[in-house]
Each structure stands twice: as C-alpha cells, then as structure tokens.
Design an enzyme around this catalytic site. Sequence first.
Site, PDB file in Angstrom:
ATOM      1  N   CYS A  29     103.929  49.505 100.927  1.00  0.00           N
ATOM      2  CA  CYS A  29     103.655  48.973 102.261  1.00  0.00           C
ATOM      3  C   CYS A  29     102.198  49.247 102.603  1.00  0.00           C
ATOM      4  CB  CYS A  29     104.564  49.608 103.319  1.00  0.00           C
ATOM      5  SG  CYS A  29     104.198  49.036 105.000  1.00  0.00           S
ATOM      6  N   ARG A  68     106.803  39.081  96.988  1.00  0.00           N
ATOM      7  CA  ARG A  68     106.344  39.406  98.339  1.00  0.00           C
ATOM      8  C   ARG A  68     105.908  40.855  98.424  1.00  0.00           C
ATOM      9  NH1 ARG A  68     107.242  43.059 102.366  1.00  0.00           N
ATOM     10  NH2 ARG A  68     109.473  43.000 101.869  1.00  0.00           N
TER      11      ARG A  68
END
Length: 309
Positions: free
Chosen positions: A242, A12
């Site tokens: 991120c 992920r």
Amino acid sequence: MTRIHISEVGPRDGLQSIDRVMPLEAKKAWIAAEAAAGVPEIEVGSFVPPSLLPQMADTADLIAFAKGLEGLAVAALVPNFKGAERAIAAGAEKISIPFSMSETHSLRNVRKDHAAMLAEIRAIAELVASRPADSRPHFEVGLATAFGCTIEGPVSEASVVRLAAAAIEAGAVEVGLSDTTGYANPAQVRRLVRAVKAEVGDGRLNTLHLHNTRGLGLANALAGLEEGITTLDASLGGLGGCPFAPGASGNIVTEDLVFMLEAMGYETGIDLEKLMKVRAIIADALPGEPLYGFTPDAGLPLGFGKVAA
C-alpha cells in the site's frame, strides 16, 4: 469438495506499489494467461487519478479487454464516487472501495474521515442500484487496516464490527476484511471474522485480503477458511503493498496459496503449472522486480494432484 474463489489482485495491488509502469500489452498478456490457467476473477486496476498513480491510467482499456475473456469476472477498485462512475461506465463487473478502519489511514489514503466515507459508500450503492439489473456491478466494501495500522497501531475490533455494519447499512452488498499492513495473526483473523459475521450475517463477509509482511499470510488464510471464508485475494509473485501505509509489503503469493488449497483438497479450478508460467510475463516486462513464492522455486511435489490408492 469445497470450492475456494481466488481473486487475483496483482494487476492492481501489485503494480500500484512499484514505480515502473508495466506496458499495456504486457498487462493484457498477464491477465489473459491467468484467465487461461483458470483464475476466475482478476482485479485489473483502479480508477485512482492518473496523476496520483500513473500505473493505473489504462484501467478502462484493461476492463474492455478482460471482459472478452471467457469465464473471467472483471473487478476494479474505486476510491470514491467519481471512480465508481468511471468503473461502471467501463463495464466493471465488480467494484470495491477501500474503507480504512484506521481513520488516520483513511485521511492519508483517500482524504476522507469515516463519516465522509460512509456517505460515499451510500452514494455509490445508490448509483449501482440505479443501473439495470443486467449491468449492475457487485459492490463490495474492503475494510482496510482491519487488523492494525502502521500509522495508528492497533485498531479496535469493536470499531471494525461497528463500521462493517454501517457499510452494509449504507448499501454495500458485502464487506471484506483487509490486512493492509500485514499485522494480522491467525487468532485475530478467527476472532474478527466471527465477530463481523455475527453482526452482518454469514453471507455478507466472504473475502479476506491478506498480506505476507511478517510471513503469516497463508496461516491467516487457513484461519479464515476455518471460519467460513470462501474468497481469498492474492497476487502473482507476491507483488503488492500500500503506497500510503509505510512498511506494508507484499500480498500473499497466488501460486503458494493455490498449492496449499489444492494440496488440502480444496477446489480452485486453477491449473497450477500454467499459473506458475505466467511469472515469466512479469519478469520480462519488469526486469529486476523481485518475485516471491516458495512453490515456483521448489516446483510441484512428485505425484501432486494424483489421488493415492
């Protein structure tokens, strides 16, 4: 011997941070190989709209596959209530929603301010509670940017404590502290873990999600362990970051973390030699993608794992 739970987040957090899309069969091979090496939990993807993150479009398929692997806890990230509905329908056993302590980051990441996020957490908690007990996923709130933000800068520790308590009050089973941007240092980790635990209770904070942006990932993990943290997120080969936090680079390397823990006498249940071989699957599927880690480069020390007389 203390058992430390490792949650692999590479499929992920790692894959969402690179432009290329790993083929579904390669993802399955990665997840199966890590499960075979003894990794107990894998976050296989997120239910972010494919238009935003095409890398995550096959998450439901991965959950279905991963649930067939014996002994593996299958986790998924959800950005909102709709994502939680999709994750639960797919059969995720653990769902985590990122709740940014930096309100600017929250608006950039999920387009919601703190009040709206708490309402979303409450709605998801009610959805989870409405499920039969045997199909109710574990619901965790990840307190993102808890140690600082690349957009706002320092984040008030008092605010983190207050918002952690609000998330628990809204129905989260537990909260985790996330160093989304790689700002944390060991003293800060100790201080914030203590403060949040004091507010929400020891059993409500078990997890750290750390990045190694400035080389402090393992030092921060150790500081967390000394404060009673029992679950650590990590990413194979240090993939991760991120997309909505400029300059946020890779997660702590699963291989290096497992080596440190096992060398210190903690129990992980992971076969490190098998784990390091999993890197070849990523290298074959994503040629040229940088993979990090000192332990895979150096190899295991002579006699590693054997008890001295």
